[in-house]
Design a protein around this motif. Structure first.
Motif, PDB file in Angstrom:
ATOM      1  N   GLU A   7       0.827  -1.207   0.000  1.00 37.43           N
ATOM      2  CA  GLU A   7       0.000   0.000   0.000  1.00 37.43           C
ATOM      3  C   GLU A   7       0.864   1.261   0.000  1.00 37.43           C
ATOM      4  O   GLU A   7       0.518   2.256  -0.647  1.00 37.43           O
ATOM      5  N   ALA A  11       0.829   4.051  -2.949  1.00 37.97           N
ATOM      6  CA  ALA A  11       0.662   5.485  -2.694  1.00 37.97           C
ATOM      7  C   ALA A  11       1.756   6.278  -3.405  1.00 37.97           C
ATOM      8  O   ALA A  11       1.495   7.339  -3.986  1.00 37.97           O
ATOM      9  N   ASP A  15      -0.441   8.565  -5.799  1.00 39.01           N
ATOM     10  CA  ASP A  15      -0.888   9.799  -5.149  1.00 39.01           C
ATOM     11  C   ASP A  15      -0.206  11.025  -5.712  1.00 39.01           C
ATOM     12  O   ASP A  15       0.922  10.960  -6.192  1.00 39.01           O
ATOM     13  N   VAL A  19      -0.265  14.695  -1.205  1.00 40.82           N
ATOM     14  CA  VAL A  19      -0.791  13.670  -0.288  1.00 40.82           C
ATOM     15  C   VAL A  19       0.098  12.432  -0.222  1.00 40.82           C
ATOM     16  O   VAL A  19      -0.088  11.603   0.660  1.00 40.82           O
ATOM     17  N   HIS A  23       0.585   9.853   3.205  1.00 40.59           N
ATOM     18  CA  HIS A  23      -0.025   8.543   2.974  1.00 40.59           C
ATOM     19  C   HIS A  23       1.024   7.434   3.111  1.00 40.59           C
ATOM     20  O   HIS A  23       0.792   6.415   3.763  1.00 40.59           O
ATOM     21  N   GLU A  26       1.967   6.951   6.747  1.00 37.53           N
ATOM     22  CA  GLU A  26       0.918   6.220   7.459  1.00 37.53           C
ATOM     23  C   GLU A  26       1.002   4.721   7.172  1.00 37.53           C
ATOM     24  O   GLU A  26       0.882   3.899   8.093  1.00 37.53           O
ATOM     25  N   GLU A  27       1.221   4.365   5.925  1.00 34.20           N
ATOM     26  CA  GLU A  27       1.322   2.946   5.570  1.00 34.20           C
ATOM     27  C   GLU A  27       2.580   2.320   6.176  1.00 34.20           C
ATOM     28  O   GLU A  27       2.548   1.168   6.630  1.00 34.20           O
TER      29      GLU A  27
END
Length: 69
Positions: A7, A11, A15, A19, A23, A26-27
């Motif tokens: 993921e 991203a 993305d 962002v 992102h 976070e992943e």
């Protein structure tokens, strides 16, 4: 672990710049959480493994065209 890392890569590929990094971060946090959970579940000493791996890497010298990355 693998799915969360995938993921993060997705991203990076899809993305927009504004962002993408939040992102990805976070992943990657999800990857760490899953790794720490697995180490707790199976009573694995991740701290010692990391320290040992860092020492091993120091001893093997430079790679990737003579530079550290």
């Amino acid at each position: 672990m693998h799915s969360e890392l995938s993921e993060a890569l997705e991203a990076y590929r899809k993305d927009s710049e504004d962002v993408m990094w939040p992102h990805i971060t976070e992943e990657l946090a999800d990857v760490c959480i899953r790794i720490f959970n697995a180490c707790g579940e199976y009573e694995l000493d991740l701290e010692t493994a990391i320290e040992n791996k860092m020492e091993k890497n120091k001893a093997r010298g430079y790679k990737y065209g003579g530079r550290r990355i």
